[in-house]
Write a protein that holds these residues in place. Structure first.
Motif, PDB file in Angstrom:
ATOM      1  N   PRO A  89       0.467  -1.027  -0.386  1.00  8.32           N
ATOM      2  CA  PRO A  89      -0.369  -0.249   0.065  1.00  8.32           C
ATOM      3  C   PRO A  89       0.991   1.236   0.018  1.00  8.32           C
ATOM      4  O   PRO A  89       2.157   1.178   0.499  1.00  8.32           O
ATOM      5  CB  PRO A  89      -0.621   0.125   1.610  1.00  8.32           C
ATOM      6  CG  PRO A  89      -0.873  -1.651   1.703  1.00  8.32           C
ATOM      7  CD  PRO A  89       0.849  -1.827   1.158  1.00  8.32           C
ATOM      8  N   GLU A  90       0.392   2.737  -0.616  1.00 10.84           N
ATOM      9  CA  GLU A  90       1.055   3.295  -0.632  1.00 10.84           C
ATOM     10  C   GLU A  90       1.076   3.973   0.521  1.00 10.84           C
ATOM     11  O   GLU A  90       3.419   4.542   0.650  1.00 10.84           O
ATOM     12  CB  GLU A  90       0.560   5.156  -1.387  1.00 10.84           C
ATOM     13  CG  GLU A  90       1.208   5.854  -1.666  1.00 10.84           C
ATOM     14  CD  GLU A  90       0.148   7.519  -2.495  1.00 10.84           C
ATOM     15  OE1 GLU A  90       0.861   7.528  -2.528  1.00 10.84           O
ATOM     16  OE2 GLU A  90      -0.997   6.446  -3.099  1.00 10.84           O
ATOM     17  N   GLN A  91       0.696   4.175   1.625  1.00 10.01           N
ATOM     18  CA  GLN A  91       1.267   4.372   2.791  1.00 10.01           C
ATOM     19  C   GLN A  91       2.416   3.793   3.393  1.00 10.01           C
ATOM     20  O   GLN A  91       3.460   4.369   4.351  1.00 10.01           O
ATOM     21  CB  GLN A  91      -0.024   4.540   3.689  1.00 10.01           C
ATOM     22  CG  GLN A  91      -0.272   3.719   3.906  1.00 10.01           C
ATOM     23  CD  GLN A  91      -1.804   2.830   3.694  1.00 10.01           C
ATOM     24  OE1 GLN A  91      -1.693   3.498   2.297  1.00 10.01           O
ATOM     25  NE2 GLN A  91      -2.296   1.514   3.868  1.00 10.01           N
ATOM     26  N   GLU A  92       2.205   2.361   3.106  1.00  4.38           N
ATOM     27  CA  GLU A  92       3.433   1.731   3.297  1.00  4.38           C
ATOM     28  C   GLU A  92       4.832   1.619   3.145  1.00  4.38           C
ATOM     29  O   GLU A  92       6.158   1.560   3.559  1.00  4.38           O
ATOM     30  CB  GLU A  92       3.145   0.210   3.405  1.00  4.38           C
ATOM     31  CG  GLU A  92       2.310   0.100   3.986  1.00  4.38           C
ATOM     32  CD  GLU A  92       2.531  -0.009   5.623  1.00  4.38           C
ATOM     33  OE1 GLU A  92       3.509  -0.617   6.104  1.00  4.38           O
ATOM     34  OE2 GLU A  92       1.461  -1.042   6.449  1.00  4.38           O
ATOM     35  N   SER A 152       6.380   9.955  -1.964  1.00  2.07           N
ATOM     36  CA  SER A 152       5.786   8.391  -2.599  1.00  2.07           C
ATOM     37  C   SER A 152       7.782   8.400  -3.484  1.00  2.07           C
ATOM     38  O   SER A 152       7.849   8.635  -3.896  1.00  2.07           O
ATOM     39  CB  SER A 152       4.947   8.046  -3.040  1.00  2.07           C
ATOM     40  OG  SER A 152       5.164   7.120  -3.852  1.00  2.07           O
ATOM     41  N   SER A 197       3.672  -8.572   4.664  1.00  3.91           N
ATOM     42  CA  SER A 197       2.997  -8.675   5.589  1.00  3.91           C
ATOM     43  C   SER A 197       3.228  -9.789   6.957  1.00  3.91           C
ATOM     44  O   SER A 197       3.771  -9.071   8.046  1.00  3.91           O
ATOM     45  CB  SER A 197       1.419  -8.534   5.508  1.00  3.91           C
ATOM     46  OG  SER A 197       1.191  -9.870   4.538  1.00  3.91           O
TER      47      SER A 197
END
Length: 187
Positions: free
Chosen positions: A80-83, A91, A102
């Protein structure tokens, strides 16, 4: 050692995946996580969550076997982008080619037999075949064994940290990153 293998998880593996997760957390993280957090883990809910993930994603799930036993598993997929974001929120240019590992767990009694490396190696090959080039994983700063394992394949801390609340106890995690062209080293 009996025959060892890695295969794609099936919905019927969910109960064993949940059992391995709970047994491993209760053993490996007993000094890291509060007892009430570990005691509060619900086997049926964990199995349900893995049933959903194996059946519908978003992560791909592999299991490691030795003889007739399921001994570990790995879940990974597009990050995911936030990760993938840097600590300042920007980014990276390769965000669309980054996967997030994960979960990668091998039940402690089956450890040090190459199962973790086989799981990560097969997962990296499969995801690289679909265009992924780099992987990330979050590990507790205090989990030296996991950090050493990922270091052995060339993944290193990238300078991004986060703190999670584990039942009122802060857990500091480091993000490790590296190529999916894994290079296994003996320590």
């Amino acid at each position: 050692m009996a025959d060892a293998d890695v295969r794609t998880a099936e919905p019927s593996d969910a109960a064993e995946i949940a059992r391995i997760q709970l047994a491993t957390w209760r053993t490996a993280y007993s000094e890291l996580l509060p007892a009430e957090v570990l005691d509060g883990l619900d086997a049926a809910e964990t199995e349900r969550q893995w049933q959903e993930t194996v059946s519908h994603g978003p992560a791909s799930v592999l299991v490691a076997t030795e003889g007739g036993w399921t001994v570990g598993f790995c879940a990974a997929g597009p990050a995911p982008e936030q990760e993938t974001a840097a600590a300042d929120g920007t980014s990276p240019s390769d965000a669309d080619a980054v996967i997030l590992v994960s979960t990668l767990l091998v039940e402690p009694r089956w450890g040090r037999r190459g199962h973790g490396g086989r799981l990560l190696g097969v997962m990296a090959q499969r995801l690289a075949a679909n265009g992924a080039r780099r992987g990330i994983v979050w590990t507790p700063e205090a989990d030296e064994a996991s950090r050493a394992f990922f270091h052995s394949v060339g993944w290193t801390p990238d300078g991004t940290v986060r703190t999670l609340d584990a039942g009122g106890r802060p857990i500091r995690e480091l993000r490790l990153s590296g190529s999916l062209d894994l290079r296994f080293e003996q320590e």
